[in-house]
Scaffold this active site. Structure first.
Site, mmCIF file in Angstrom:
data_model
loop_
_atom_site.group_PDB
_atom_site.id
_atom_site.type_symbol
_atom_site.label_atom_id
_atom_site.label_comp_id
_atom_site.label_asym_id
_atom_site.label_seq_id
_atom_site.Cartn_x
_atom_site.Cartn_y
_atom_site.Cartn_z
ATOM 1 N N GLN A 1 0.571 -1.182 0.033
ATOM 2 C CA GLN A 1 -0.024 0.116 0.121
ATOM 3 C C GLN A 1 0.913 1.187 0.042
ATOM 4 O O GLN A 1 0.618 2.256 0.461
ATOM 5 C CB GLN A 1 -0.916 -0.205 1.184
ATOM 6 C CG GLN A 1 -2.071 -1.038 1.088
ATOM 7 C CD GLN A 1 -3.038 -0.851 -0.007
ATOM 8 O OE1 GLN A 1 -3.094 0.202 -0.717
ATOM 9 N NE2 GLN A 1 -3.706 -1.767 -0.440
ATOM 10 N N SER A 2 1.830 1.120 -0.449
ATOM 11 C CA SER A 2 2.847 2.304 -0.607
ATOM 12 C C SER A 2 2.241 3.479 -1.299
ATOM 13 O O SER A 2 1.893 3.555 -2.206
ATOM 14 C CB SER A 2 4.118 1.932 -1.524
ATOM 15 O OG SER A 2 4.997 3.046 -1.742
ATOM 16 N N ASN A 3 2.336 4.628 -0.670
ATOM 17 C CA ASN A 3 1.762 5.880 -1.132
ATOM 18 C C ASN A 3 2.892 6.289 -2.172
ATOM 19 O O ASN A 3 2.540 7.106 -2.961
ATOM 20 C CB ASN A 3 1.794 6.881 0.045
ATOM 21 C CG ASN A 3 0.739 6.877 0.925
ATOM 22 O OD1 ASN A 3 -0.421 6.695 0.422
ATOM 23 N ND2 ASN A 3 0.832 6.932 2.167
#
Length: 387
Positions: free
Chosen positions: A106-108
């Protein structure tokens, strides 16, 4: 087509245009080879600074403002876009056709890089830490929603990697992917986690310059924000130092630990040839103890705060980064007020809205919002009790 004034405003933004970069006056004496040559306009700037009105249970004696870097862009929301303006400009100047970065599922950073790259005609590739179970169900990864869904909608090439450090696990894979792409005629730019390299720190050196222009340094004594990999705090702390330290910078560690971030800032100071004048511990207050229970994992107290703040103020925090940082800020105000330079605090909202999705926050909301929803399926004249 447009009214003349509106057309002029659109043209003046020069969106997605690469232009020469001129550093702020306080940074003009830094080594020439450390200053970016160009910048591509992606963010909607300047972001607002305003009082954080109706903030629930603000400790007595403090005032709280907010810098809205959650409003930098829709799909590129948050701090990453400011850094990508310099990193992607350099990639385009170098003739790159692809970019590679890494992070969690879920890397921004992965999401922002994927979207920005597509806007600029670059191919994005993401090397993401994952569990064996993620590999087994890779065909349904998009169902996790959040930043991963947006990254996949942007057509990012997703490479699942085991958990491990950037140095030992992620970087070797990014370097091998870059070699393979180069062999096929596609030069690729590798972007470190957190965009926290020497180019990335200019995103928040420039943001500090924006705060100067907004008069924020006359209105506040302290700046507080969530700290992950260290790119944002490096820019803020170094710019504040170069400007004469009018405020005190506090970073709530919700990703890497303080020693890692201090080392990262010291490396940036060395790149800028400032390491013989000042050390990281002299220019920023890194605060630990609020990452619990783990990075990317929330706890009920943080979830409660996120809901309370959104319901009282209309400003949305996430329970991975910003919620934990605000939780830590309030705890410091209550129990360690001596850490602050003054009592006028500015919170830098670093975005992260997409982190709410895929984190189980909806389950907590269901458990705590009993009576918030009612049915009015009966005759319209018999109004139910509205929460």
């Amino acid at each position: 087509m447009f009214p003349k004034k509106l057309a002029s405003n659109i043209a003046s933004r020069a969106y997605r245009t690469i232009a020469p970069f001129h550093p702020p006056a306080f940074a003009k004496d830094l080594p020439a080879d450390s200053i970016p040559k160009s910048r591509v306009t992606l963010a909607r700037l300047p972001t607002p600074v305003h009082e954080w009105s109706r903030f629930p249970n603000l400790p007595h004696g403090f005032t709280l403002g907010i810098k809205r870097d959650d409003l930098t862009h829709t799909t590129l929301t948050g701090t990453k876009i400011r850094k990508l303006e310099f990193i992607l400009a350099a990639a385009l100047d170098a003739g790159c056709r692809a970019v590679i970065t890494a992070g969690s599922l879920q890397s921004n950073q992965g999401r922002a890089t994927a979207v920005a790259a597509r806007e600029l005609g670059l191919e994005p590739y993401l090397v993401l830490r994952s569990q064996p179970s993620d590999v087994e169900r890779k065909a349904s990864l998009a169902a996790q929603g959040g930043s991963l869904l947006v990254s996949m909608m942007a057509g990012a090439g997703v490479i699942l990697a085991p958990y491990g450090s950037q140095k030992d696990v992620l970087m070797p894979r990014m370097e091998k992917l870059a070699q393979d792409l180069a062999a096929s005629g596609k030069k690729a730019q590798i972007i470190p986690i957190g965009e926290s390299g020497s180019l990335g720190l200019w995103g928040y050196m420039n943001a500090f310059h924006e705060l100067v222009g907004q008069g924020a340094l006359d209105e506040y004594d302290d700046i507080v924000h969530a700290c992950g990999a260290g790119g944002t705090v490096s820019g803020l702390a170094i710019a504040n130092y170069l400007y004469g330290s009018p405020v005190k910078v506090h970073s709530i560690c919700v990703g890497n630990d303080a020693d890692y971030v201090y080392d990262h800032i010291d490396a940036a100071l060395q790149t800028l040839l400032l390491h013989e004048k000042v050390r990281a511990r002299d220019i920023v207050d890194l605060v630990e103890g609020y990452r619990h229970p783990a990075h990317g994992v929330s706890r009920p107290e943080v979830d409660d705060l996120v809901f309370s703040v959104s319901q009282h103020t209309g400003i949305i925090l996430d329970n991975v980064y910003t919620g934990k940082a605000v939780f830590g800020l309030l705890d410091l105000m209550k129990n360690q007020p001596e850490r602050f330079k003054g009592r006028r605090v500015l919170y830098l909202h670093t975005g992260g809205l997409f982190s709410l999705f895929g984190q189980g926050v909806e389950k907590h909301l269901e458990e705590t919002s009993t009576g918030q929803t009612v049915s009015w399926h009966n005759d319209w004249s018999e109004r139910p009790d509205i929460p």
